[in-house]
Design a protein around this motif. Sequence first.
Motif, PDB file in Angstrom:
ATOM      1  N   THR A   1       0.871  -1.176   0.000  1.00  0.00           N
ATOM      2  CA  THR A   1       0.000   0.000   0.000  1.00  0.00           C
ATOM      3  C   THR A   1       0.904   1.221   0.000  1.00  0.00           C
TER       4      THR A   1
ATOM      5  N   ASN B   1      -5.879   4.574  -5.650  1.00  0.00           N
ATOM      6  CA  ASN B   1      -6.304   5.258  -4.426  1.00  0.00           C
ATOM      7  C   ASN B   1      -5.693   4.644  -3.173  1.00  0.00           C
ATOM      8  N   SER B   2      -4.423   4.264  -3.291  1.00  0.00           N
ATOM      9  CA  SER B   2      -3.655   3.690  -2.178  1.00  0.00           C
ATOM     10  C   SER B   2      -4.232   2.371  -1.686  1.00  0.00           C
TER      11      SER B   2
ATOM     12  N   PRO C   1      -1.930  14.632  -2.778  1.00  0.00           N
ATOM     13  CA  PRO C   1      -1.848  13.387  -3.544  1.00  0.00           C
ATOM     14  C   PRO C   1      -1.571  13.634  -5.025  1.00  0.00           C
TER      15      PRO C   1
ATOM     16  N   LEU D   1       6.982  10.040  -1.188  1.00  0.00           N
ATOM     17  CA  LEU D   1       6.386   8.710  -1.311  1.00  0.00           C
ATOM     18  C   LEU D   1       6.451   7.981   0.017  1.00  0.00           C
ATOM     19  N   HIS D   2       5.360   7.311   0.359  1.00  0.00           N
ATOM     20  CA  HIS D   2       5.293   6.507   1.581  1.00  0.00           C
ATOM     21  C   HIS D   2       4.677   5.157   1.226  1.00  0.00           C
TER      22      HIS D   2
ATOM     23  N   THR E   1       1.333   5.768  -0.983  1.00  0.00           N
ATOM     24  CA  THR E   1       0.813   7.087  -1.348  1.00  0.00           C
ATOM     25  C   THR E   1       1.956   7.938  -1.880  1.00  0.00           C
TER      26      THR E   1
ATOM     27  N   LEU F   1       2.903  11.921  -3.054  1.00  0.00           N
ATOM     28  CA  LEU F   1       2.458  13.303  -2.890  1.00  0.00           C
ATOM     29  C   LEU F   1       3.279  14.230  -3.769  1.00  0.00           C
TER      30      LEU F   1
ATOM     31  N   SER G   1      -0.325   0.913  -6.312  1.00  0.00           N
ATOM     32  CA  SER G   1      -1.195   1.176  -5.176  1.00  0.00           C
ATOM     33  C   SER G   1      -1.692   2.615  -5.193  1.00  0.00           C
ATOM     34  N   HIS G   2      -0.784   3.559  -5.400  1.00  0.00           N
ATOM     35  CA  HIS G   2      -1.215   4.962  -5.416  1.00  0.00           C
ATOM     36  C   HIS G   2      -2.232   5.207  -6.525  1.00  0.00           C
TER      37      HIS G   2
ATOM     38  N   THR H   1      -1.554  13.337  -8.954  1.00  0.00           N
ATOM     39  CA  THR H   1      -2.610  13.037  -9.924  1.00  0.00           C
ATOM     40  C   THR H   1      -1.978  12.754 -11.283  1.00  0.00           C
TER      41      THR H   1
END
Length: 391
Positions: free
Chosen positions: A212, A372-373, A221, A242-243, A214, A216, A368-369, A223
């Motif tokens: 999972t 929507n994660s 977030p 990034l995480h 995300t 940024l 994953s990102h 796009t």
Amino acid sequence: MNRRDFLALTAAFPALAGMAPGKRYRVGVIGHTGRGNYGHGLDTMWKEVPGCEIVAVADADEAGLSAAKKKLGVDNVFRDYRAMLAKSAVDIVAVAPRFLEEHRDMAVAAAQAGARGIYMEKPFCRTPSEADEIVAACAKSGTRCAVAHRNRWHPALIHAKKLVDEGGIGRVLEVRCRGKEDARGGGLDLWVLGTHDLNLATFFTGPAVACTATMLNAGKPATPLDVVQGAEASGPLAGNELHARYETESGIPIFFDSIAKAGTPEVNFGLQIVGTKGFIDFRIDLPKFAHVVFGSPTLASDTPREWTPITSGGVGKPEPDGTLHQRLAGHILPALDLIAAIEENRPPLCSDKDGAMTVEMVCAAFASHRNNSARVALPLENRDHPLAGWK
């Protein structure tokens, strides 16, 4: 780790096993000046490897080829690496460019030409599908392929793994990784530096099975509008932060985090194995590579805690090998292990399949990102780049 496994692992480390090549190997170097050049010395390293002779070099750039001819001291030079592979009867091929765009083609061509070994610059390639092709080509030809995550050849890993497996830091809770977090923060940091972390982390946890993540861009977030072509031909990227969290086969989660310009690169770049009774810290590529700190990582202590070194000599032992860092940084130990892998018909310590796993993990974060994660399982269903065609 039982004694049999420990001895097998020890025997695979040429620095400890005293292995030396039994015959000469002809090496062909593939570079591309202006498109990744010759990586981190993947051309000149072979001049220092016992039993190896550079017999040919290929570079599509005419000026770069002329410089490489002089630097490597070879007369057998080619503008087309395929011609080099067809005409030079090389045993080992160095796929040296840092840029990713040609890695798949170069490695597959080397395997199809009958190379016995390939030593590849990292990152391995751009997508899981490209990794699949390299692994399949090497399996078909019997080629042994090693990826230049050189920390995987550090003999201190033997003692660190033994410490973990015997409960020296208690129950392992997680592995935490960070990139250099310079201007390349986020996805590019994950590709260029984070693959070192992920490759090393899975040595302790086993393969990743889900992710999972995300991404940024300026704190928001990312796009599809943020997608750009990444530097070093890394493919589509988005954002500067990034995480990611990876589930692994062992149940121990791996975390990777990167924020552009978040601190001092030498301090940030590395990973920690966190246990209930201590943690092990690895600083990627530094001479003082590994330390263990005993005691609960969350409970305050009235006395300072010692950072105990882990060296090729063991936990708390001074480094007995004064040339170790030089031979690791110069890729000598990886090269010797590749030769041993060829002669012993076994995978190198960091093989094409290990490289493929890191590619899978990087692309899983992007996948994953994009979703929507959401949690994505590995291996990925979509073998192409997850950000390609994102709308």
